[in-house]
Design a protein around this motif. Structure first.
Motif, PDB file in Angstrom:
ATOM      1  N   ARG A 111      -1.094   4.930   9.234  1.00 26.02           N
ATOM      2  CA  ARG A 111      -0.223   6.101   9.061  1.00 26.02           C
ATOM      3  C   ARG A 111       0.383   6.532  10.392  1.00 26.02           C
ATOM      4  O   ARG A 111       1.576   6.849  10.475  1.00 26.02           O
ATOM      5  CB  ARG A 111      -1.015   7.269   8.475  1.00 26.02           C
ATOM      6  N   ARG A 112      -0.430   6.544  11.426  1.00 26.45           N
ATOM      7  CA  ARG A 112       0.080   6.948  12.743  1.00 26.45           C
ATOM      8  C   ARG A 112       1.143   5.962  13.236  1.00 26.45           C
ATOM      9  O   ARG A 112       2.152   6.361  13.823  1.00 26.45           O
ATOM     10  CB  ARG A 112      -1.078   7.055  13.733  1.00 26.45           C
ATOM     11  N   SER A 113       0.908   4.682  13.000  1.00 23.87           N
ATOM     12  CA  SER A 113       1.890   3.684  13.411  1.00 23.87           C
ATOM     13  C   SER A 113       3.199   3.855  12.650  1.00 23.87           C
ATOM     14  O   SER A 113       4.288   3.711  13.220  1.00 23.87           O
ATOM     15  CB  SER A 113       1.328   2.279  13.191  1.00 23.87           C
ATOM     16  N   VAL A 114       3.098   4.158  11.366  1.00 22.42           N
ATOM     17  CA  VAL A 114       4.299   4.414  10.561  1.00 22.42           C
ATOM     18  C   VAL A 114       5.060   5.617  11.115  1.00 22.42           C
ATOM     19  O   VAL A 114       6.296   5.582  11.251  1.00 22.42           O
ATOM     20  CB  VAL A 114       3.926   4.642   9.083  1.00 22.42           C
ATOM     21  N   PRO A 150       5.551  14.155  13.992  1.00 23.46           N
ATOM     22  CA  PRO A 150       4.716  13.597  12.923  1.00 23.46           C
ATOM     23  C   PRO A 150       4.776  14.415  11.641  1.00 23.46           C
ATOM     24  O   PRO A 150       4.803  13.840  10.540  1.00 23.46           O
ATOM     25  CB  PRO A 150       3.312  13.615  13.541  1.00 23.46           C
ATOM     26  N   ASP A 151       4.817  15.745  11.753  1.00 20.86           N
ATOM     27  CA  ASP A 151       4.896  16.567  10.549  1.00 20.86           C
ATOM     28  C   ASP A 151       6.205  16.344   9.808  1.00 20.86           C
ATOM     29  O   ASP A 151       6.252  16.325   8.565  1.00 20.86           O
ATOM     30  CB  ASP A 151       4.746  18.050  10.908  1.00 20.86           C
ATOM     31  N   ALA A 152       7.292  16.180  10.557  1.00 23.13           N
ATOM     32  CA  ALA A 152       8.586  15.912   9.929  1.00 23.13           C
ATOM     33  C   ALA A 152       8.570  14.564   9.217  1.00 23.13           C
ATOM     34  O   ALA A 152       9.215  14.405   8.168  1.00 23.13           O
ATOM     35  CB  ALA A 152       9.691  15.960  10.977  1.00 23.13           C
ATOM     36  N   VAL A 153       7.837  13.604   9.774  1.00 23.44           N
ATOM     37  CA  VAL A 153       7.686  12.315   9.094  1.00 23.44           C
ATOM     38  C   VAL A 153       6.975  12.500   7.767  1.00 23.44           C
ATOM     39  O   VAL A 153       7.381  11.934   6.741  1.00 23.44           O
ATOM     40  CB  VAL A 153       6.902  11.324   9.975  1.00 23.44           C
ATOM     41  N   ASN A 154       5.905  13.293   7.764  1.00 24.39           N
ATOM     42  CA  ASN A 154       5.175  13.535   6.520  1.00 24.39           C
ATOM     43  C   ASN A 154       6.097  14.093   5.451  1.00 24.39           C
ATOM     44  O   ASN A 154       6.040  13.699   4.274  1.00 24.39           O
ATOM     45  CB  ASN A 154       4.015  14.504   6.767  1.00 24.39           C
ATOM     46  N   ASP A 155       6.978  15.027   5.831  1.00 25.05           N
ATOM     47  CA  ASP A 155       7.914  15.622   4.874  1.00 25.05           C
ATOM     48  C   ASP A 155       8.904  14.579   4.368  1.00 25.05           C
ATOM     49  O   ASP A 155       9.234  14.540   3.177  1.00 25.05           O
ATOM     50  CB  ASP A 155       8.672  16.788   5.526  1.00 25.05           C
ATOM     51  N   LEU A 156       9.383  13.729   5.272  1.00 28.16           N
ATOM     52  CA  LEU A 156      10.344  12.683   4.906  1.00 28.16           C
ATOM     53  C   LEU A 156       9.733  11.730   3.883  1.00 28.16           C
ATOM     54  O   LEU A 156      10.370  11.378   2.873  1.00 28.16           O
ATOM     55  CB  LEU A 156      10.747  11.919   6.167  1.00 28.16           C
ATOM     56  N   GLU A 196      11.995   9.283   0.948  1.00 30.48           N
ATOM     57  CA  GLU A 196      13.172   8.788   1.661  1.00 30.48           C
ATOM     58  C   GLU A 196      12.885   7.565   2.527  1.00 30.48           C
ATOM     59  O   GLU A 196      13.766   7.111   3.268  1.00 30.48           O
ATOM     60  CB  GLU A 196      13.760   9.910   2.518  1.00 30.48           C
ATOM     61  N   VAL A 197      11.662   7.036   2.434  1.00 33.88           N
ATOM     62  CA  VAL A 197      11.293   5.831   3.189  1.00 33.88           C
ATOM     63  C   VAL A 197      10.655   4.837   2.228  1.00 33.88           C
ATOM     64  O   VAL A 197       9.840   5.214   1.381  1.00 33.88           O
ATOM     65  CB  VAL A 197      10.305   6.152   4.324  1.00 33.88           C
ATOM     66  N   ILE A 244       0.843  -1.196   0.000  1.00 40.04           N
ATOM     67  CA  ILE A 244       0.000   0.000   0.000  1.00 40.04           C
ATOM     68  C   ILE A 244       0.876   1.243   0.000  1.00 40.04           C
ATOM     69  O   ILE A 244       1.953   1.258   0.595  1.00 40.04           O
ATOM     70  CB  ILE A 244      -0.955  -0.006   1.217  1.00 40.04           C
ATOM     71  N   ASP A 245       0.423   2.267  -0.726  1.00 36.37           N
ATOM     72  CA  ASP A 245       1.133   3.543  -0.745  1.00 36.37           C
ATOM     73  C   ASP A 245       0.702   4.394   0.445  1.00 36.37           C
ATOM     74  O   ASP A 245      -0.394   4.230   0.991  1.00 36.37           O
ATOM     75  CB  ASP A 245       0.836   4.300  -2.053  1.00 36.37           C
ATOM     76  N   TRP A 246       1.554   5.330   0.818  1.00 33.63           N
ATOM     77  CA  TRP A 246       1.280   6.225   1.935  1.00 33.63           C
ATOM     78  C   TRP A 246      -0.071   6.909   1.780  1.00 33.63           C
ATOM     79  O   TRP A 246      -0.842   7.031   2.735  1.00 33.63           O
ATOM     80  CB  TRP A 246       2.414   7.252   2.026  1.00 33.63           C
TER      81      TRP A 246
END
Length: 468
Positions: free
Chosen positions: A114-117, A130-136, A141-142, A104-106
């Motif tokens: 999504r929260r677990s990721v 969490p916002d920095a994760v969204n940018d990553l 990059e993941v 599955i895609d993000w």
């Protein structure tokens, strides 16, 4: 010509509409009702495929199914170690997050996943918020990969990073090895769809404390026979999916000398974690099941399901001898009990790899062993037994190690036969928790989810084409 004498006593066997059986009962006469229905709801293509799979292909399929069932029943999974995901799992690099369910895609992930990721990425130290994760993730990059593609299974909304500790379970008979993460426990945790600081801290605790210390205990105690312990727990009211309290307690008792002998400043914290985590054995049972289904997957030409998994958006199955996914929409959990203040509108769709347990004779297949499960399927042991009886109708064999006291120690059903599922319209029932769909509350209930028939029908047609 004399008339034919009519019988004075009548006993009736009724096929089809129950209206006729009801009329006989109203007259206080005995009636046996046969639950007959048109195979595959009368779909011409499906009925034709069933005719071939039960006809000219039947002998080969039945032989293959018997071998699959033997492997699921006779394999002996043993916990042999705990290693970081990047070390243990084939194909996992230092920027991979593995997750439950099919690929599955993000953008398509449900809110709990999504929260677990996010929690997993923050625990890895790749981002701070969490916002920095969204940018990553937006920068690519993941890499996201299904756990099932790496010989692993993870429950509920689990997402696991490369440093997360994994159970390593060997099936020596088949030379296969299965993996699962360490269960995160109850409360504010990522596998329940939380991305809070507490959820991240639990992942760090598992990596830095629970994983290494549990590994030390295991080295002292030696390998643990995963399904022997599970079989004992089954006699004590567990079905090893929704309820694993007894089996978890058996494991802790077996390791108590090693736990007491730990020389570590956080051993008491580890003890509290074990004492509060009644689902600890869930992940271990899943890893054991995976080691057996990997062996079963090597059998060609079978109609037995060896993968059944969901990510909260899609639901996928795979057959023995075939690595193709058959995917449809993940269903809601309909037979459920919700916590106070929550209801069906709050629940996320069915999620997690733990449905693998229903394929090896546990979970819904063993519902008749667990009074605790009865509350979710009608409230009586008769309802729990009915759930197990449905699984007998679509399975090819009975377990020789998982026995049901309430059914005179009959073995639990194993080996879900695709043909029977499509013919009868009876899909596997999966015991599961329910997560909040949108706001990160975590678990809001539990129940029994029914696998969607569409992916089974698609798989049946593909098997028919593949066999010729």
């Amino acid at each position: 010509m004399s008339g034919i004498p009519l019988p004075s006593e009548i006993e009736v066997v009724n096929l089809g509409l129950s209206l006729f059986a009801d009329a006989i009962r109203e007259q206080d006469r005995p009636v046996i009702e046969v639950d007959w229905r048109i195979p595959a709801d009368g779909g011409p293509e499906l009925v034709a495929a069933l005719g071939r799979l039960y006809g000219r292909h039947a002998r080969g399929i039945d032989e293959a199914n018997a071998e699959v069932a033997r492997r699921l029943d006779e394999g002996s999974p043993k916990l042999v170690g705990i290693e970081p995901a990047a070390t243990a799992l084939p194909g996992v690099d230092d920027r991979t997050i593995i997750h439950c369910g099919p690929s599955i895609d993000w953008e398509d992930m449900c809110d709990p996943l999504r929260r677990s990721v996010r929690a997993a990425i923050m625990a890895e130290g790749w981002a701070d918020t969490p916002d920095a994760v969204n940018d990553l993730v937006a920068r690519g990059e993941v890499r996201f990969e299904p756990a099932n593609h790496h010989a692993a299974v993870v429950p509920m909304a689990s997402a696991i990073g490369p440093t997360a500790p994994m159970f390593v379970v060997d099936n020596e008979a088949g030379g296969t090895r299965g993996f699962s993460s360490i269960n995160q426990g109850p409360g504010e945790v990522a596998w329940f769809g939380r991305d809070t600081p507490a959820a991240v801290e639990r992942l760090v605790f598992l990596r830095d404390v629970a994983g290494p210390l549990f590994s030390d205990c295991l080295r002292e105690a030696g390998p643990i026979d995963v399904f022997t312990v599970a079989a004992q727990g089954l006699q004590m009211g567990d079905e090893l999916h929704m309820r694993t309290q007894a089996t978890t307690n058996l494991l802790i008792r077996a390791l108590l000398p090693q736990l007491m002998g730990l020389d570590h400043p956080r051993r008491v914290e580890l003890g509290r974690f074990f004492a509060s985590n009644h689902l600890f054995y869930l992940n271990l049972a899943m890893a054991g099941a995976k080691s057996l289904t990997l062996w079963a997957e090597e059998v060609e030409g079978a109609s037995v399901i060896t993968t059944m998994s969901r990510n909260g958006t899609t639901y996928g199955i795979r057959l023995a001898g075939n690595d193709q996914w058959f995917i449809t929409e993940s269903p809601p959990v309909e037979k459920a009990i919700y916590y106070a203040g929550y209801g069906p509108d709050d629940g996320a769709r069915d999620i997690g790899d733990s449905a693998i347990l229903e394929l090896v004779g546990l979970g819904g297949s063993a519902a008749a062993a667990s009074p605790a499960v009865a509350a979710f399927v009608g409230g009586t042991m008769r309802d729990a037994v009915a759930l197990t009886e449905d699984m007998y109708r679509v399975c090819v064999a009975r377990s020789t190690r998982f026995k049901l006291p309430v059914l005179d120690f009959r073995g639990t059903p194993i080996g879900v036969d695709l043909r029977k599922v499509v013919e009868l319209g009876i899909t596997p029932k999966v015991n599961t928790g329910i997560l909040h769909a949108t706001d990160g509350t975590g678990q809001v209930g539990a129940g029994v989810a029914e696998a969607p028939i569409a992916c089974f029908r698609e798989a049946l047609l593909e098997l028919d084409r593949r066999l010729g």
